[in-house]
Design a protein around this motif. Structure first.
Motif, PDB file in Angstrom:
ATOM      1  N   SER A 122       1.449   6.765 -10.512  1.00  0.00           N
ATOM      2  CA  SER A 122       0.172   7.457 -10.751  1.00  0.00           C
ATOM      3  C   SER A 122      -0.347   7.137 -12.149  1.00  0.00           C
ATOM      4  O   SER A 122      -1.537   6.933 -12.352  1.00  0.00           O
ATOM      5  CB  SER A 122       0.335   8.962 -10.575  1.00  0.00           C
ATOM      6  OG  SER A 122       1.297   9.454 -11.480  1.00  0.00           O
ATOM      7  N   ARG A 124      -4.228   4.364 -15.686  1.00  0.00           N
ATOM      8  CA  ARG A 124      -4.515   3.412 -16.771  1.00  0.00           C
ATOM      9  C   ARG A 124      -5.398   2.272 -16.284  1.00  0.00           C
ATOM     10  O   ARG A 124      -6.311   1.842 -16.989  1.00  0.00           O
ATOM     11  CB  ARG A 124      -3.209   2.868 -17.374  1.00  0.00           C
ATOM     12  CG  ARG A 124      -2.560   3.846 -18.336  1.00  0.00           C
ATOM     13  CD  ARG A 124      -1.306   3.268 -18.960  1.00  0.00           C
ATOM     14  NE  ARG A 124      -0.180   3.315 -18.049  1.00  0.00           N
ATOM     15  CZ  ARG A 124       0.605   4.390 -17.876  1.00  0.00           C
ATOM     16  NH1 ARG A 124       0.411   5.483 -18.566  1.00  0.00           N
ATOM     17  NH2 ARG A 124       1.603   4.347 -17.019  1.00  0.00           N
ATOM     18  N   ILE A 151      -6.323  13.218 -20.026  1.00  0.00           N
ATOM     19  CA  ILE A 151      -5.094  12.601 -20.547  1.00  0.00           C
ATOM     20  C   ILE A 151      -5.105  12.619 -22.076  1.00  0.00           C
ATOM     21  O   ILE A 151      -4.092  12.906 -22.711  1.00  0.00           O
ATOM     22  CB  ILE A 151      -4.948  11.163 -19.996  1.00  0.00           C
ATOM     23  CG1 ILE A 151      -4.750  11.234 -18.487  1.00  0.00           C
ATOM     24  CG2 ILE A 151      -3.785  10.439 -20.657  1.00  0.00           C
ATOM     25  CD1 ILE A 151      -4.735   9.902 -17.784  1.00  0.00           C
ATOM     26  N   GLY A 204       5.276   9.772  -9.728  1.00  0.00           N
ATOM     27  CA  GLY A 204       4.288  10.559 -10.484  1.00  0.00           C
ATOM     28  C   GLY A 204       3.263  11.271  -9.613  1.00  0.00           C
ATOM     29  O   GLY A 204       2.418  11.989 -10.124  1.00  0.00           O
ATOM     30  N   GLN A 243      -1.651  18.400  -4.192  1.00  0.00           N
ATOM     31  CA  GLN A 243      -1.503  16.946  -4.045  1.00  0.00           C
ATOM     32  C   GLN A 243      -0.540  16.619  -2.897  1.00  0.00           C
ATOM     33  O   GLN A 243      -0.766  15.690  -2.116  1.00  0.00           O
ATOM     34  CB  GLN A 243      -0.985  16.327  -5.347  1.00  0.00           C
ATOM     35  CG  GLN A 243      -1.974  16.405  -6.504  1.00  0.00           C
ATOM     36  CD  GLN A 243      -1.423  15.830  -7.804  1.00  0.00           C
ATOM     37  OE1 GLN A 243      -0.383  15.195  -7.846  1.00  0.00           O
ATOM     38  NE2 GLN A 243      -2.144  16.063  -8.896  1.00  0.00           N
ATOM     39  N   ARG A 253       5.436  21.009 -21.776  1.00  0.00           N
ATOM     40  CA  ARG A 253       5.282  20.105 -20.620  1.00  0.00           C
ATOM     41  C   ARG A 253       6.352  20.395 -19.569  1.00  0.00           C
ATOM     42  O   ARG A 253       6.082  20.357 -18.375  1.00  0.00           O
ATOM     43  CB  ARG A 253       5.398  18.647 -21.058  1.00  0.00           C
ATOM     44  CG  ARG A 253       4.165  18.113 -21.735  1.00  0.00           C
ATOM     45  CD  ARG A 253       4.451  16.766 -22.372  1.00  0.00           C
ATOM     46  NE  ARG A 253       4.454  15.672 -21.435  1.00  0.00           N
ATOM     47  CZ  ARG A 253       5.066  14.511 -21.641  1.00  0.00           C
ATOM     48  NH1 ARG A 253       5.725  14.292 -22.747  1.00  0.00           N
ATOM     49  NH2 ARG A 253       4.998  13.547 -20.752  1.00  0.00           N
TER      50      ARG A 253
HETATM   51  N1  LIG Z   1       0.041  13.384 -10.156  1.00  0.00           N
HETATM   52  C1  LIG Z   1      -0.626  13.626 -11.301  1.00  0.00           C
HETATM   53  N2  LIG Z   1      -1.429  14.727 -11.391  1.00  0.00           N
HETATM   54  C2  LIG Z   1      -2.119  14.993 -12.517  1.00  0.00           C
HETATM   55  N3  LIG Z   1      -2.094  14.214 -13.622  1.00  0.00           N
HETATM   56  C3  LIG Z   1      -1.314  13.112 -13.592  1.00  0.00           C
HETATM   57  C4  LIG Z   1      -0.543  12.762 -12.442  1.00  0.00           C
HETATM   58  N4  LIG Z   1       0.140  11.612 -12.714  1.00  0.00           N
HETATM   59  C5  LIG Z   1      -0.194  11.271 -13.971  1.00  0.00           C
HETATM   60  N5  LIG Z   1      -1.069  12.166 -14.511  1.00  0.00           N
HETATM   61  C6  LIG Z   1      -1.688  12.134 -15.840  1.00  0.00           C
HETATM   62  O1  LIG Z   1      -1.524  10.837 -16.387  1.00  0.00           O
HETATM   63  C7  LIG Z   1      -0.756  10.881 -17.601  1.00  0.00           C
HETATM   64  C8  LIG Z   1       0.120   9.649 -17.701  1.00  0.00           C
HETATM   65  O2  LIG Z   1       1.066   9.667 -16.661  1.00  0.00           O
HETATM   66  P1  LIG Z   1       2.458   8.922 -16.783  1.00  0.00           P
HETATM   67  O3  LIG Z   1       2.256   7.486 -17.125  1.00  0.00           O
HETATM   68  O4  LIG Z   1       3.225   9.224 -15.539  1.00  0.00           O
HETATM   69  O5  LIG Z   1       3.196   9.484 -18.094  1.00  0.00           O
HETATM   70  P2  LIG Z   1       3.623  10.895 -18.686  1.00  0.00           P
HETATM   71  O6  LIG Z   1       3.879  11.823 -17.539  1.00  0.00           O
HETATM   72  O7  LIG Z   1       4.861  10.543 -19.448  1.00  0.00           O
HETATM   73  O8  LIG Z   1       2.505  11.326 -19.601  1.00  0.00           O
HETATM   74  C9  LIG Z   1      -0.035  12.211 -17.522  1.00  0.00           C
HETATM   75  O9  LIG Z   1       0.300  12.721 -18.786  1.00  0.00           O
HETATM   76  C10 LIG Z   1      -1.052  13.102 -16.803  1.00  0.00           C
HETATM   77  O10 LIG Z   1      -2.073  13.522 -17.702  1.00  0.00           O
END
Ligand SMILES: Nc1ncnc2c1ncn2[C@@H]1O[C@H](COP(=O)(O)OP(=O)(O)O)[C@@H](O)[C@H]1O
Ligand SMILES: Nc1nc2c(ncn2[C@@H]2O[C@H](COP(=O)(O)OP(=O)(O)OP(=O)(O)O)[C@@H](O)[C@H]2O)c(=O)[nH]1
Length: 228
Positions: A36, A41, A58, A89, A96, A170
């Motif tokens: 995810s 990104r 984010i 993720g 979801q 978190r």
């Molecule tokens: N399933 C999800 N639902 C909501 N936000 C998500 C989800 N997956 C990722 N994100 C958002 O994207 C960001 C980056 O995700 P990720 O690369 O998995 O790294 P991290 O969890 O370490 O921040 C997360 O911090 C969150 O804000």
């Protein structure tokens, strides 16, 4: 004959090793690793409507709202009807998970249960290449050149989000939102939980579980290479 398709999800708190283990599963079993964070990104880099919106959350260290995540990810999964995949993720929340349920039947859910102290140590030592999302850990998988991404040579950064003060919040948030998702998958009989402090010790158990579920390496985009 085409091998049966296999769909799995990997869940766990930040720093539990989802990305690291997903890469190993993708390599060993030929599943596509979907993340995810990587989808987000990509969308941010491409300036899509969902990407622009997601970025505002984010950047503030917040989770992206469910309707943005599902609008972004479900069409991508629908394009993958001919592939076996492992999603990392997503889903993060019950909303979801229900949306995913209506799109496909999951075969297996892996849940990683890692002690807080371990997560804290790992994340305070985590370095990221922001453009690709590649992660390093100074003890576990250090970059070849200190402070530089192995492929691009670009500088690595640390997230404020990974520091202990932010991590406590978190983790609390993760526990609250993940519990009903874990309960849902438990009730469906597809949840497998792995506990421990080291990825290298957990991996053989995941590997042997998947070996019983995925008898042959499924179809992939790459050439079919028989496993040794
Ligand atoms: N399933 C999800 N639902 C909501 N936000 C998500 C989800 N997956 C990722 N994100 C958002 O994207 C960001 C980056 O995700 P990720 O690369 O998995 O790294 P991290 O969890 O370490 O921040 C997360 O911090 C969150 O804000
Ligand atoms: N010391 C140590 N570090 C590890 C181990 N497994 C993974 N790591 C590191 O811990 C950090 C977190 O691992 P990831 O695979 O990014 O974890 P994740 O669950 O995908 O994390 P999020 O993207 O935050 O949800 C990375 O820096 C990894 O290199 C381990 O067994 N020991």
């Amino acid at each position: 004959m085409m091998a049966k398709l296999f769909r799995a999800v990997i869940m766990g708190p930040p720093g539990s090793g989802k990305g690291t283990i997903s890469e190993r599963i993708a390599q060993s079993f030929g599943l596509k690793h979907l993340s995810s964070g990587d989808f987000l990104r990509e969308n941010i880099a491409a300036n899509t409507e969902a990407g622009v919106l997601a970025k505002t959350y984010i950047e503030r260290g917040l989770m992206v709202p469910d309707h943005v995540m599902t609008r972004l990810l479900l069409p991508r999964l629908e394009e993958m009807t001919r592939h076996s995949w492992l999603m990392d993720g997503f889903p993060c929340t019950l909303t979801q998970a229900k949306a995913l349920n209506s799109t496909c039947d999951l075969d297996l859910v892996i849940s990683l249960n890692i002690p807080y102290e371990t997560l804290k140590d790992r994340l305070s030592d985590r370095w990221i290449h922001p453009a690709s999302g590649r992660v390093y850990n100074m003890g576990f998988n250090p970059p070849r050149v200190q402070g530089r991404d192995d492929l691009s040579g670009e500088p690595l950064i640390q997230h404020d989000n990974d520091q202990p003060e932010a991590l406590v919040a978190r983790l609390r948030h993760y526990k609250d939102v993940a519990k009903p998702v874990i309960d849902l998958y438990k009730s469906k009989g597809i949840l497998h939980t792995f506990s421990g402090t080291e990825t290298d010790k957990i991996w053989p158990y995941i590997n042997s579980l998947l070996s019983t579920k995925i008898p042959s390496r499924p179809e992939t985009d790459t050439q079919h290479i028989p496993l040794p």
